[in-house]
Write an enzyme that holds these catalytic residues in place. Structure first.
Site, PDB file in Angstrom:
ATOM      1  N   ASN A   1       0.877  -1.168   0.000  1.00  0.00           N
ATOM      2  CA  ASN A   1       0.000   0.000   0.000  1.00  0.00           C
ATOM      3  C   ASN A   1       0.911   1.213   0.000  1.00  0.00           C
ATOM      4  O   ASN A   1       1.430   1.622   1.041  1.00  0.00           O
ATOM      5  CB  ASN A   1      -0.913  -0.007   1.231  1.00  0.00           C
ATOM      6  CG  ASN A   1      -1.867   1.176   1.254  1.00  0.00           C
ATOM      7  OD1 ASN A   1      -1.822   2.055   0.386  1.00  0.00           O
ATOM      8  ND2 ASN A   1      -2.736   1.216   2.249  1.00  0.00           N
TER       9      ASN A   1
ATOM     10  N   ARG B   1      -2.821  -1.964  -3.347  1.00  0.00           N
ATOM     11  CA  ARG B   1      -4.039  -1.193  -3.116  1.00  0.00           C
ATOM     12  C   ARG B   1      -3.975   0.063  -3.977  1.00  0.00           C
ATOM     13  O   ARG B   1      -3.008   0.820  -3.930  1.00  0.00           O
ATOM     14  CB  ARG B   1      -4.142  -0.794  -1.648  1.00  0.00           C
ATOM     15  CG  ARG B   1      -5.370   0.069  -1.365  1.00  0.00           C
ATOM     16  CD  ARG B   1      -5.175   0.942  -0.158  1.00  0.00           C
ATOM     17  NE  ARG B   1      -6.340   1.780   0.075  1.00  0.00           N
ATOM     18  CZ  ARG B   1      -6.300   2.955   0.710  1.00  0.00           C
ATOM     19  NH1 ARG B   1      -5.156   3.412   1.173  1.00  0.00           N
ATOM     20  NH2 ARG B   1      -7.384   3.658   0.890  1.00  0.00           N
TER      21      ARG B   1
ATOM     22  N   HIS C   1     -12.689   3.002   0.670  1.00  0.00           N
ATOM     23  CA  HIS C   1     -12.658   1.940   1.699  1.00  0.00           C
ATOM     24  C   HIS C   1     -13.363   0.678   1.201  1.00  0.00           C
ATOM     25  O   HIS C   1     -13.853  -0.125   1.993  1.00  0.00           O
ATOM     26  CB  HIS C   1     -13.330   2.394   3.007  1.00  0.00           C
ATOM     27  CG  HIS C   1     -12.701   3.589   3.647  1.00  0.00           C
ATOM     28  ND1 HIS C   1     -13.439   4.628   4.173  1.00  0.00           N
ATOM     29  CD2 HIS C   1     -11.401   3.915   3.850  1.00  0.00           C
ATOM     30  CE1 HIS C   1     -12.626   5.536   4.665  1.00  0.00           C
ATOM     31  NE2 HIS C   1     -11.387   5.128   4.490  1.00  0.00           N
TER      32      HIS C   1
ATOM     33  N   ARG D   1     -10.943  15.865   7.968  1.00  0.00           N
ATOM     34  CA  ARG D   1     -11.773  16.179   6.811  1.00  0.00           C
ATOM     35  C   ARG D   1     -13.143  16.641   7.284  1.00  0.00           C
ATOM     36  O   ARG D   1     -13.704  16.095   8.225  1.00  0.00           O
ATOM     37  CB  ARG D   1     -11.930  14.952   5.909  1.00  0.00           C
ATOM     38  CG  ARG D   1     -10.648  14.465   5.283  1.00  0.00           C
ATOM     39  CD  ARG D   1     -10.916  13.240   4.427  1.00  0.00           C
ATOM     40  NE  ARG D   1      -9.683  12.631   3.953  1.00  0.00           N
ATOM     41  CZ  ARG D   1      -9.477  11.320   3.878  1.00  0.00           C
ATOM     42  NH1 ARG D   1     -10.428  10.482   4.251  1.00  0.00           N
ATOM     43  NH2 ARG D   1      -8.334  10.846   3.433  1.00  0.00           N
TER      44      ARG D   1
ATOM     45  N   GLU E   1      -8.153  -5.401   5.176  1.00  0.00           N
ATOM     46  CA  GLU E   1      -8.103  -5.036   3.762  1.00  0.00           C
ATOM     47  C   GLU E   1      -7.001  -5.784   3.027  1.00  0.00           C
ATOM     48  O   GLU E   1      -7.141  -6.141   1.851  1.00  0.00           O
ATOM     49  CB  GLU E   1      -7.915  -3.526   3.623  1.00  0.00           C
ATOM     50  CG  GLU E   1      -9.075  -2.725   4.197  1.00  0.00           C
ATOM     51  CD  GLU E   1      -8.792  -1.236   4.283  1.00  0.00           C
ATOM     52  OE1 GLU E   1      -8.998  -0.550   3.271  1.00  0.00           O
ATOM     53  OE2 GLU E   1      -8.360  -0.768   5.352  1.00  0.00           O
TER      54      GLU E   1
END
Length: 402
Positions: free
Chosen positions: A7, A91, A180, A241, A385
Protein backbone atom coordinates in the site's frame (compact mmCIF):
# COMPACT_ATOMS: atom_id res chain seq x y z
CA UNK A 1 1.69 -19.26 -3.09
CA UNK A 2 3.38 -16.37 -1.29
CA UNK A 3 1.96 -12.89 -1.92
CA UNK A 4 3.38 -9.51 -0.96
CA UNK A 5 0.75 -6.79 -0.44
CA UNK A 6 1.89 -3.19 -0.87
CA UNK A 7 0.00 0.00 0.00
CA UNK A 8 2.12 2.84 -1.36
CA UNK A 9 1.34 6.42 -0.37
CA UNK A 10 3.02 9.64 -1.43
CA UNK A 11 5.89 9.13 1.04
CA UNK A 12 5.15 5.75 2.62
CA UNK A 13 4.85 2.02 1.92
CA UNK A 14 2.90 -0.38 4.13
CA UNK A 15 3.42 -4.06 3.48
CA UNK A 16 2.24 -7.54 4.50
CA UNK A 17 3.70 -10.79 3.23
CA UNK A 18 1.40 -13.83 3.19
CA UNK A 19 1.68 -17.56 2.82
CA UNK A 20 -1.62 -18.07 1.01
CA UNK A 21 -1.70 -21.80 1.71
CA UNK A 22 -3.02 -20.95 5.19
CA UNK A 23 -3.25 -17.13 4.86
CA UNK A 24 -0.65 -16.69 7.58
CA UNK A 25 1.28 -13.42 7.80
CA UNK A 26 5.00 -14.12 7.38
CA UNK A 27 6.18 -10.50 7.70
CA UNK A 28 4.82 -6.97 7.91
CA UNK A 29 5.93 -3.41 8.41
CA UNK A 30 6.03 0.05 6.93
CA UNK A 31 8.37 2.53 5.29
CA UNK A 32 7.96 6.20 6.22
CA UNK A 33 9.29 9.58 5.03
CA UNK A 34 10.33 8.55 1.49
CA UNK A 35 12.00 11.53 -0.17
CA UNK A 36 12.44 13.27 3.19
CA UNK A 37 15.09 13.43 5.87
CA UNK A 38 15.13 10.74 8.58
CA UNK A 39 13.41 8.09 6.47
CA UNK A 40 13.00 4.68 8.08
CA UNK A 41 11.37 1.27 7.96
CA UNK A 42 9.57 -0.22 10.95
CA UNK A 43 9.33 -4.01 10.92
CA UNK A 44 7.00 -6.01 13.15
CA UNK A 45 8.88 -9.01 14.52
CA UNK A 46 7.28 -12.45 15.14
CA UNK A 47 7.29 -11.82 18.92
CA UNK A 48 5.23 -8.65 18.43
CA UNK A 49 8.09 -6.24 18.99
CA UNK A 50 8.97 -3.62 16.38
CA UNK A 51 12.38 -2.81 14.96
CA UNK A 52 13.10 0.55 13.31
CA UNK A 53 15.87 0.95 10.75
CA UNK A 54 16.93 4.37 9.45
CA UNK A 55 17.77 4.64 5.74
CA UNK A 56 18.34 7.06 2.88
CA UNK A 57 15.24 6.69 0.69
CA UNK A 58 15.08 9.31 -2.07
CA UNK A 59 12.38 7.46 -4.08
CA UNK A 60 9.89 4.62 -3.83
CA UNK A 61 12.36 2.36 -5.65
CA UNK A 62 14.72 2.55 -2.67
CA UNK A 63 11.74 2.10 -0.33
CA UNK A 64 10.58 -1.10 -2.05
CA UNK A 65 14.19 -2.29 -2.23
CA UNK A 66 14.45 -1.83 1.55
CA UNK A 67 11.27 -3.88 2.05
CA UNK A 68 12.87 -6.67 -0.02
CA UNK A 69 16.11 -6.38 1.97
CA UNK A 70 14.21 -6.80 5.25
CA UNK A 71 12.28 -9.78 3.88
CA UNK A 72 15.63 -11.40 3.01
CA UNK A 73 17.32 -10.57 6.33
CA UNK A 74 18.46 -13.67 8.22
CA UNK A 75 17.19 -12.32 11.57
CA UNK A 76 14.01 -10.39 10.77
CA UNK A 77 13.14 -11.72 7.31
CA UNK A 78 10.89 -14.48 5.98
CA UNK A 79 12.52 -15.65 2.72
CA UNK A 80 15.92 -16.65 1.36
CA UNK A 81 15.35 -15.46 -2.20
CA UNK A 82 13.10 -12.94 -3.93
CA UNK A 83 12.02 -15.82 -6.14
CA UNK A 84 9.86 -16.91 -3.20
CA UNK A 85 7.60 -13.88 -3.80
CA UNK A 86 5.13 -15.33 -6.28
CA UNK A 87 3.07 -12.17 -6.79
CA UNK A 88 2.61 -8.61 -5.55
CA UNK A 89 -0.80 -7.07 -4.85
CA UNK A 90 -1.32 -3.31 -4.69
CA UNK A 91 -4.04 -1.19 -3.12
CA UNK A 92 -5.13 1.48 -5.61
CA UNK A 93 -7.43 4.21 -4.26
CA UNK A 94 -8.99 5.45 -7.49
CA UNK A 95 -10.00 3.23 -10.39
CA UNK A 96 -12.62 5.66 -11.69
CA UNK A 97 -15.20 4.23 -14.10
CA UNK A 98 -12.41 2.33 -15.83
CA UNK A 99 -11.67 -0.45 -13.33
CA UNK A 100 -14.61 -2.16 -11.66
CA UNK A 101 -12.71 -5.22 -10.49
CA UNK A 102 -9.18 -6.27 -9.62
CA UNK A 103 -6.80 -6.72 -12.56
CA UNK A 104 -3.31 -8.01 -13.41
CA UNK A 105 -0.92 -5.15 -14.12
CA UNK A 106 0.41 -4.49 -17.59
CA UNK A 107 1.50 -1.32 -19.37
CA UNK A 108 -2.07 -0.34 -20.24
CA UNK A 109 -3.14 -0.66 -16.59
CA UNK A 110 -0.23 1.52 -15.45
CA UNK A 111 -1.22 4.11 -18.05
CA UNK A 112 -4.84 3.90 -16.93
CA UNK A 113 -3.92 4.54 -13.29
CA UNK A 114 -1.80 7.50 -14.39
CA UNK A 115 -4.73 8.93 -16.36
CA UNK A 116 -6.82 8.81 -13.18
CA UNK A 117 -4.29 10.78 -11.12
CA UNK A 118 -6.39 13.94 -11.51
CA UNK A 119 -9.12 12.26 -9.41
CA UNK A 120 -6.69 11.18 -6.65
CA UNK A 121 -3.40 12.98 -7.28
CA UNK A 122 -1.62 12.10 -4.04
CA UNK A 123 -2.82 8.52 -3.72
CA UNK A 124 -2.67 7.25 -7.31
CA UNK A 125 0.73 8.81 -7.95
CA UNK A 126 2.12 7.00 -4.91
CA UNK A 127 0.55 3.68 -5.95
CA UNK A 128 2.01 4.04 -9.44
CA UNK A 129 5.49 4.66 -8.03
CA UNK A 130 5.20 1.44 -6.05
CA UNK A 131 4.13 -0.57 -9.11
CA UNK A 132 6.99 0.81 -11.19
CA UNK A 133 9.48 0.19 -8.39
CA UNK A 134 8.50 -3.50 -8.38
CA UNK A 135 8.68 -3.45 -12.21
CA UNK A 136 12.30 -2.37 -12.06
CA UNK A 137 13.37 -4.66 -9.20
CA UNK A 138 11.35 -7.81 -10.07
CA UNK A 139 10.32 -7.43 -13.73
CA UNK A 140 9.02 -11.00 -14.14
CA UNK A 141 6.88 -11.09 -10.97
CA UNK A 142 3.15 -10.70 -11.66
CA UNK A 143 1.43 -7.73 -10.01
CA UNK A 144 -2.26 -7.17 -9.32
CA UNK A 145 -4.18 -3.93 -8.65
CA UNK A 146 -7.12 -4.00 -6.24
CA UNK A 147 -9.14 -0.81 -6.48
CA UNK A 148 -10.55 0.91 -3.41
CA UNK A 149 -13.71 2.04 -5.16
CA UNK A 150 -14.39 -1.14 -7.19
CA UNK A 151 -16.74 -2.63 -4.57
CA UNK A 152 -18.89 0.50 -4.87
CA UNK A 153 -19.17 0.22 -8.68
CA UNK A 154 -22.55 -1.53 -8.28
CA UNK A 155 -24.23 1.72 -7.17
CA UNK A 156 -27.12 2.72 -9.47
CA UNK A 157 -26.71 5.91 -11.49
CA UNK A 158 -29.33 7.75 -9.46
CA UNK A 159 -27.17 7.19 -6.36
CA UNK A 160 -23.76 8.04 -7.80
CA UNK A 161 -24.57 11.03 -10.04
CA UNK A 162 -24.45 14.62 -8.78
CA UNK A 163 -27.19 17.05 -9.78
CA UNK A 164 -24.89 19.15 -11.96
CA UNK A 165 -24.94 19.39 -15.77
CA UNK A 166 -24.71 15.86 -17.15
CA UNK A 167 -21.89 16.73 -19.53
CA UNK A 168 -19.58 17.12 -16.52
CA UNK A 169 -19.99 13.40 -15.92
CA UNK A 170 -19.55 12.63 -19.60
CA UNK A 171 -16.43 14.78 -20.06
CA UNK A 172 -14.73 14.73 -16.66
CA UNK A 173 -16.22 11.67 -14.89
CA UNK A 174 -17.62 13.80 -12.04
CA UNK A 175 -19.59 11.38 -9.87
CA UNK A 176 -19.65 9.63 -6.50
CA UNK A 177 -17.11 6.81 -6.38
CA UNK A 178 -16.77 5.87 -2.72
CA UNK A 179 -13.71 4.47 -0.98
CA UNK A 180 -12.66 1.94 1.70
CA UNK A 181 -14.18 -0.61 -0.67
CA UNK A 182 -11.91 -3.50 0.31
CA UNK A 183 -12.84 -2.94 3.96
CA UNK A 184 -16.59 -2.74 3.31
CA UNK A 185 -16.29 -5.85 1.13
CA UNK A 186 -14.40 -7.84 3.78
CA UNK A 187 -16.60 -7.00 6.77
CA UNK A 188 -19.90 -7.43 4.91
CA UNK A 189 -18.88 -10.95 3.93
CA UNK A 190 -17.44 -11.73 7.37
CA UNK A 191 -20.55 -10.57 9.27
CA UNK A 192 -22.69 -12.91 7.16
CA UNK A 193 -20.38 -15.79 8.11
CA UNK A 194 -20.65 -14.83 11.78
CA UNK A 195 -24.43 -14.52 11.77
CA UNK A 196 -25.24 -17.33 9.35
CA UNK A 197 -26.79 -14.89 6.88
CA UNK A 198 -26.99 -15.48 3.14
CA UNK A 199 -25.10 -12.49 1.72
CA UNK A 200 -27.20 -12.75 -1.45
CA UNK A 201 -30.33 -12.18 0.64
CA UNK A 202 -29.20 -9.56 3.13
CA UNK A 203 -29.43 -5.87 4.05
CA UNK A 204 -26.24 -4.62 5.72
CA UNK A 205 -24.92 -1.21 6.75
CA UNK A 206 -21.14 -1.16 7.15
CA UNK A 207 -19.49 1.64 9.14
CA UNK A 208 -15.76 2.01 8.45
CA UNK A 209 -14.94 4.57 11.09
CA UNK A 210 -11.30 5.62 11.40
CA UNK A 211 -9.35 8.81 10.78
CA UNK A 212 -11.01 8.55 7.39
CA UNK A 213 -14.58 7.28 7.64
CA UNK A 214 -17.37 6.05 5.40
CA UNK A 215 -20.67 4.18 5.56
CA UNK A 216 -22.03 1.83 2.90
CA UNK A 217 -25.48 0.39 2.21
CA UNK A 218 -25.11 -3.17 0.91
CA UNK A 219 -28.12 -5.01 -0.54
CA UNK A 220 -27.68 -8.70 -1.33
CA UNK A 221 -23.90 -8.34 -1.36
CA UNK A 222 -23.83 -5.27 -3.63
CA UNK A 223 -23.33 -1.63 -2.66
CA UNK A 224 -26.28 0.61 -3.47
CA UNK A 225 -24.93 3.75 -1.79
CA UNK A 226 -21.92 5.03 0.13
CA UNK A 227 -21.08 8.24 1.94
CA UNK A 228 -17.81 9.26 0.29
CA UNK A 229 -17.96 10.93 -3.09
CA UNK A 230 -15.71 11.98 -5.95
CA UNK A 231 -12.96 12.04 -3.33
CA UNK A 232 -12.67 10.79 0.27
CA UNK A 233 -13.67 14.25 1.54
CA UNK A 234 -17.44 13.75 1.42
CA UNK A 235 -19.82 12.18 3.92
CA UNK A 236 -18.99 11.80 7.59
CA UNK A 237 -17.05 14.20 9.77
CA UNK A 238 -13.53 12.76 10.03
CA UNK A 239 -10.22 13.35 11.77
CA UNK A 240 -9.18 16.31 9.64
CA UNK A 241 -11.77 16.18 6.81
CA UNK A 242 -14.96 18.22 7.00
CA UNK A 243 -17.30 15.70 5.36
CA UNK A 244 -20.54 17.00 3.84
CA UNK A 245 -20.63 20.78 3.41
CA UNK A 246 -22.70 23.28 1.40
CA UNK A 247 -20.72 24.07 -1.75
CA UNK A 248 -21.67 27.73 -1.34
CA UNK A 249 -20.03 27.71 2.07
CA UNK A 250 -16.82 26.59 0.34
CA UNK A 251 -16.83 29.45 -2.16
CA UNK A 252 -17.77 31.90 0.62
CA UNK A 253 -14.80 30.76 2.75
CA UNK A 254 -12.48 30.99 -0.27
CA UNK A 255 -13.58 34.57 -0.82
CA UNK A 256 -13.20 35.56 2.84
CA UNK A 257 -9.78 33.90 3.26
CA UNK A 258 -8.57 34.74 -0.25
CA UNK A 259 -7.80 31.09 -0.95
CA UNK A 260 -6.97 29.37 -4.23
CA UNK A 261 -8.69 26.04 -5.04
CA UNK A 262 -5.81 23.82 -3.90
CA UNK A 263 -5.39 25.83 -0.71
CA UNK A 264 -9.10 25.36 0.01
CA UNK A 265 -8.86 21.64 -0.71
CA UNK A 266 -6.01 21.33 1.79
CA UNK A 267 -8.01 23.36 4.33
CA UNK A 268 -11.02 21.07 4.11
CA UNK A 269 -8.97 17.85 3.99
CA UNK A 270 -6.22 18.56 6.51
CA UNK A 271 -7.40 21.33 8.85
CA UNK A 272 -11.09 20.57 9.33
CA UNK A 273 -13.09 17.72 10.89
CA UNK A 274 -12.61 17.10 14.61
CA UNK A 275 -9.22 18.83 14.37
CA UNK A 276 -10.84 22.00 13.07
CA UNK A 277 -13.64 22.02 15.65
CA UNK A 278 -11.45 21.26 18.67
CA UNK A 279 -8.10 22.75 17.72
CA UNK A 280 -6.62 19.83 19.68
CA UNK A 281 -6.06 16.79 17.49
CA UNK A 282 -7.41 14.66 14.65
CA UNK A 283 -7.18 11.56 16.87
CA UNK A 284 -10.49 10.61 18.45
CA UNK A 285 -8.74 9.20 21.52
CA UNK A 286 -7.39 12.66 22.27
CA UNK A 287 -10.83 14.17 21.73
CA UNK A 288 -12.50 11.68 24.10
CA UNK A 289 -9.88 12.37 26.78
CA UNK A 290 -10.34 16.14 26.42
CA UNK A 291 -14.13 15.80 26.62
CA UNK A 292 -13.81 13.79 29.84
CA UNK A 293 -11.74 16.63 31.25
CA UNK A 294 -14.52 19.10 30.50
CA UNK A 295 -13.37 20.59 27.18
CA UNK A 296 -16.60 21.89 25.64
CA UNK A 297 -15.34 21.99 22.06
CA UNK A 298 -14.13 18.41 22.35
CA UNK A 299 -17.60 17.39 23.53
CA UNK A 300 -19.14 19.37 20.67
CA UNK A 301 -16.92 17.54 18.19
CA UNK A 302 -17.99 14.17 19.62
CA UNK A 303 -21.65 15.16 19.38
CA UNK A 304 -21.23 16.25 15.76
CA UNK A 305 -19.20 13.17 14.86
CA UNK A 306 -21.65 10.66 16.35
CA UNK A 307 -24.73 12.49 15.05
CA UNK A 308 -23.56 12.30 11.45
CA UNK A 309 -22.98 8.56 11.70
CA UNK A 310 -26.49 8.13 13.15
CA UNK A 311 -27.96 10.14 10.24
CA UNK A 312 -26.29 7.91 7.67
CA UNK A 313 -27.45 4.75 9.43
CA UNK A 314 -31.02 6.05 9.33
CA UNK A 315 -30.74 7.14 5.69
CA UNK A 316 -29.31 3.83 4.57
CA UNK A 317 -31.90 1.84 6.51
CA UNK A 318 -34.45 3.75 4.40
CA UNK A 319 -32.51 3.13 1.17
CA UNK A 320 -32.27 -0.60 1.92
CA UNK A 321 -35.90 -0.90 3.03
CA UNK A 322 -34.78 -2.26 6.39
CA UNK A 323 -31.56 -3.68 7.77
CA UNK A 324 -30.37 -7.06 9.05
CA UNK A 325 -27.00 -6.01 10.48
CA UNK A 326 -24.94 -2.93 11.25
CA UNK A 327 -21.18 -3.50 11.21
CA UNK A 328 -18.55 -1.39 12.97
CA UNK A 329 -14.96 -1.55 11.78
CA UNK A 330 -11.63 0.36 11.48
CA UNK A 331 -9.76 2.11 14.29
CA UNK A 332 -12.60 4.09 15.85
CA UNK A 333 -15.35 1.66 14.91
CA UNK A 334 -13.51 -1.28 16.45
CA UNK A 335 -12.36 0.47 19.63
CA UNK A 336 -14.32 3.61 20.52
CA UNK A 337 -17.25 2.31 22.53
CA UNK A 338 -18.83 5.73 23.08
CA UNK A 339 -19.22 6.41 19.36
CA UNK A 340 -20.88 3.04 18.78
CA UNK A 341 -23.25 3.58 21.70
CA UNK A 342 -24.22 7.15 20.78
CA UNK A 343 -24.66 6.48 17.06
CA UNK A 344 -26.99 3.53 17.82
CA UNK A 345 -28.91 5.23 20.65
CA UNK A 346 -32.65 5.90 20.20
CA UNK A 347 -32.87 3.76 17.07
CA UNK A 348 -35.14 1.18 18.68
CA UNK A 349 -37.88 2.15 16.21
CA UNK A 350 -35.65 0.61 13.51
CA UNK A 351 -35.22 -2.57 15.56
CA UNK A 352 -31.75 -1.54 16.79
CA UNK A 353 -31.01 -2.16 20.47
CA UNK A 354 -27.39 -2.05 21.61
CA UNK A 355 -26.18 -3.90 24.72
CA UNK A 356 -24.48 -0.99 26.48
CA UNK A 357 -22.59 -3.12 29.00
CA UNK A 358 -21.25 -5.56 26.42
CA UNK A 359 -20.40 -2.78 23.99
CA UNK A 360 -18.28 -1.09 26.68
CA UNK A 361 -16.06 -4.18 26.93
CA UNK A 362 -15.35 -4.69 23.22
CA UNK A 363 -12.10 -3.24 21.88
CA UNK A 364 -10.88 -4.63 18.58
CA UNK A 365 -12.53 -8.06 18.84
CA UNK A 366 -15.24 -9.70 16.78
CA UNK A 367 -18.45 -9.47 18.80
CA UNK A 368 -22.21 -9.04 18.59
CA UNK A 369 -22.97 -5.95 20.71
CA UNK A 370 -26.75 -5.79 20.25
CA UNK A 371 -29.18 -7.22 22.78
CA UNK A 372 -30.59 -10.73 22.21
CA UNK A 373 -34.01 -9.28 21.35
CA UNK A 374 -32.66 -6.69 18.89
CA UNK A 375 -34.20 -7.29 15.47
CA UNK A 376 -31.07 -5.78 13.90
CA UNK A 377 -27.73 -7.31 14.85
CA UNK A 378 -25.05 -4.77 15.71
CA UNK A 379 -21.61 -6.31 15.24
CA UNK A 380 -17.95 -5.33 15.60
CA UNK A 381 -15.76 -6.88 12.88
CA UNK A 382 -12.06 -5.93 12.73
CA UNK A 383 -11.25 -5.16 9.11
CA UNK A 384 -8.56 -6.86 7.04
CA UNK A 385 -8.10 -5.04 3.76
CA UNK A 386 -4.75 -6.67 3.08
CA UNK A 387 -6.14 -10.21 3.01
CA UNK A 388 -8.74 -9.12 0.45
CA UNK A 389 -5.92 -7.82 -1.76
CA UNK A 390 -3.88 -10.99 -1.21
CA UNK A 391 -6.85 -13.25 -2.07
CA UNK A 392 -7.64 -11.33 -5.26
CA UNK A 393 -3.98 -11.44 -6.24
CA UNK A 394 -3.74 -15.19 -5.71
CA UNK A 395 -6.97 -15.85 -7.60
CA UNK A 396 -6.06 -13.75 -10.65
CA UNK A 397 -2.48 -15.01 -10.89
CA UNK A 398 -3.59 -18.63 -10.64
CA UNK A 399 -6.28 -18.09 -13.29
CA UNK A 400 -3.73 -16.51 -15.60
CA UNK A 401 -1.34 -19.40 -15.00
CA UNK A 402 1.52 -17.06 -14.12
Amino acid sequence: MKVLVLNCGSSSIKYKFYNMDDESVLAQGGVERIGLDNAFIKVKLPNGEKKQIMADLPTHKEGVSLVFKCLLDSEIGAIKSLDEIDAVGHRIVQGGDKYKQSIIVDKSVEDGIEELCDLAPVHNAGHLKGIRAVDSLMPTTPQVCVFDNAFHSTMPDYAYLYAVPYELYQKYHIRRYGFHGTSHRYVSKRVCEMLGLDINNSKIITCHIGNGASVAAILNGKVIDTSMGLTPLAGLMMGSRCGDIDASAVTYIMDKLNMKPQEMANYLNKESGVLGITGISSDMRDIENAAREGNERAQLALNMYNYRIKKYIGAYAAALGGVDAIVWTAGVGENQTGTREEACANLEYLGIKIDVEKNAKIHGDEAIISTPDSKVKVVVVPTDEEIVIARDTKELVEKAGK
